[in-house]
Design a protein around this motif. Structure first.
Motif, PDB file in Angstrom:
ATOM      1  N   SER A   1      -2.355 -15.422  10.650  1.00 39.98           N
ATOM      2  CA  SER A   1      -1.518 -14.224  10.831  1.00 39.98           C
ATOM      3  C   SER A   1      -0.221 -14.556  11.570  1.00 39.98           C
ATOM      4  CB  SER A   1      -2.292 -13.152  11.609  1.00 39.98           C
ATOM      5  OG  SER A   1      -3.497 -12.869  10.948  1.00 39.98           O
TER       6      SER A   1
ATOM      7  N   ASP B   1      -6.443  -8.046   5.821  1.00 45.50           N
ATOM      8  CA  ASP B   1      -7.492  -8.317   6.807  1.00 45.50           C
ATOM      9  C   ASP B   1      -7.856  -7.019   7.533  1.00 45.50           C
ATOM     10  OD1 ASP B   1      -9.115  -9.196   8.855  1.00 45.50           O
ATOM     11  OD2 ASP B   1      -7.782 -10.819   9.475  1.00 45.50           O
TER      12      ASP B   1
ATOM     13  N   SER C   1      -4.465  -7.638  11.986  1.00 44.23           N
ATOM     14  CA  SER C   1      -3.712  -8.411  12.988  1.00 44.23           C
ATOM     15  C   SER C   1      -2.214  -8.410  12.711  1.00 44.23           C
ATOM     16  CB  SER C   1      -4.184  -9.871  13.020  1.00 44.23           C
ATOM     17  OG  SER C   1      -5.551  -9.939  13.206  1.00 44.23           O
TER      18      SER C   1
ATOM     19  N   ASP D   1      -1.690 -11.955   4.000  1.00 37.32           N
ATOM     20  CA  ASP D   1      -2.476 -12.457   5.129  1.00 37.32           C
ATOM     21  C   ASP D   1      -3.956 -12.202   4.847  1.00 37.32           C
ATOM     22  OD1 ASP D   1      -3.079 -13.574   7.574  1.00 37.32           O
ATOM     23  OD2 ASP D   1      -2.898 -11.685   8.658  1.00 37.32           O
TER      24      ASP D   1
HETATM   25 MG   LIG Z   1      -5.518 -13.395  10.980  1.00 37.97          MG
END
Ligand SMILES: [Mg+2]
Ligand SMILES: Nc1ncnc2c1ncn2[C@@H]1O[C@H](COP(=O)(O)OP(=O)(O)OP(=O)(O)O)[C@@H](O)[C@H]1O
Length: 293
Positions: A17, A41, A45, A145
């Protein structure tokens, strides 16, 4: 244009991230690129690195995240309009105004469970493919990500993106994560897979003989296609995760060697993208503003 990049290592905590954030801000601030960050995700994050917690909560409670997009498009089979889920003016870097975000929410885990329960994997893949085919025409670079591990959604990104890059620490367990990933890629080749744009050594302790040894070992394996530029372990890069409510210049956020390493890495990434696209025909594209109007 082949410009979608899934950032992936099955190992957690290797800096995926952080690298997504820094690449996006560097591409925007130094290269004037329109960059779409897709947060896939459930930890959200990178979403929380790009906006205040309260703004993110608001988007989550308003039903304006990737979860809501996928819920409509996959579970309900509706025509969800992706531009409505893209947030502009993210990032606290004042010269990185062209970073855009498709934010995430922890409900993503539940959504993936529903997809599995209802055996909607094929439908999920079709939706991801059509989302990527739309956004790659509008943005210069699309960075996804991915969470650690291999979820059904991550598999879709990996099969439908043009490229993957894999950040790793220069240590044994992170390198094992790369190996798991490589074995996964080798399964079912007929299903398609992103091309390896390269392995990024992150959090390298420049004074550690062991880090140097792992770096050399990774670089010696041509399959890794390692980026020449390693990213050092630096407090500025750790602090980059803390979104500030006041905007700051790129150089204030990424001072000295932190910024220098990210700029060198970004240049390498652009050179690799350009080389990979050399044979592809140029396409005319609407601007993000026009696409989201
Ligand atoms: Mg991450
Ligand atoms: N180059 C770096 N120097 C110092 N700290 C770093 C660097 N890169 C990442 N970090 C820190 O390491 C931790 C893990 O980073 P990050 O969350 O980006 O990893 P991740 O691979 O995305 O994790 P996850 O697998 O949980 O998604 C964070 O505290 C982050 O600030």
């Amino acid at each position: 244009m082949h410009n979608s990049i899934a950032v992936m290592n099955t190992k957690g905590g290797v800096g995926k991230s952080t690298i997504v954030l820094a690449l996006a801000e560097t591409l925007a601030a130094f290269h004037g690129k329109n960059v779409l960050v897709i947060d896939s995700d459930a930890q959200a994050s990178v979403s929380s690195m790009l906006m205040t917690v309260s703004s993110l909560y608001k988007l989550q409670s308003d039903g304006a995240t990737i979860v809501d997009y996928l819920h409509a498009a996959v579970l309900k089979d509706e025509q969800a309009e992706w531009p409505k889920f893209i947030v502009r003016n993210v990032s606290d870097v004042d010269d990185a105004r062209t970073v855009y975000l498709l934010p995430s929410d922890m409900q993503l885990t539940l959504l993936e469970r529903e997809v599995s329960k209802e055996s909607l994997h094929a439908r999920l893949r079709v939706v991801i493919a059509s989302l990527l085919s739309a956004v790659r025409k509008v943005f210069d670079v699309v960075i996804i990500d991915c969470p650690p591990g291999l979820s059904v959604l991550t598999e879709c990104w990996l099969r439908e993106s043009d490229f993957h890059v894999s950040p790793t620490k220069a240590d044994y367990v992170s390198v094992c994560g790369l190996e798991v990933f490589r074995r996964f890629k080798g399964l079912n080749p007929e299903m398609g897979f992103a091309e390896n744009l390269g392995v990024i050594i992150n959090m390298k302790d420049m004074k550690s003989a062991s880090d140097q040894e792992y770096h050399r070992w990774l670089a010696d394996n041509a399959e890794n296609n390692c980026f020449t530029q390693a990213v050092p372990r630096m407090s500025a890069l750790q602090d980059a995760a803390n979104f500030q409510t006041f905007s700051r210049s790129y150089l204030a956020k990424y001072p000295g060697a932190a910024g220098a390493s990210m700029r060198a890495l970004t240049e390498e990434l652009l050179a690799r993208l350009e080389a990979a696209n050399k044979s592809a025909a140029p396409a005319s594209a609407p601007s993000p503003a026009a696409a989201m109007a």
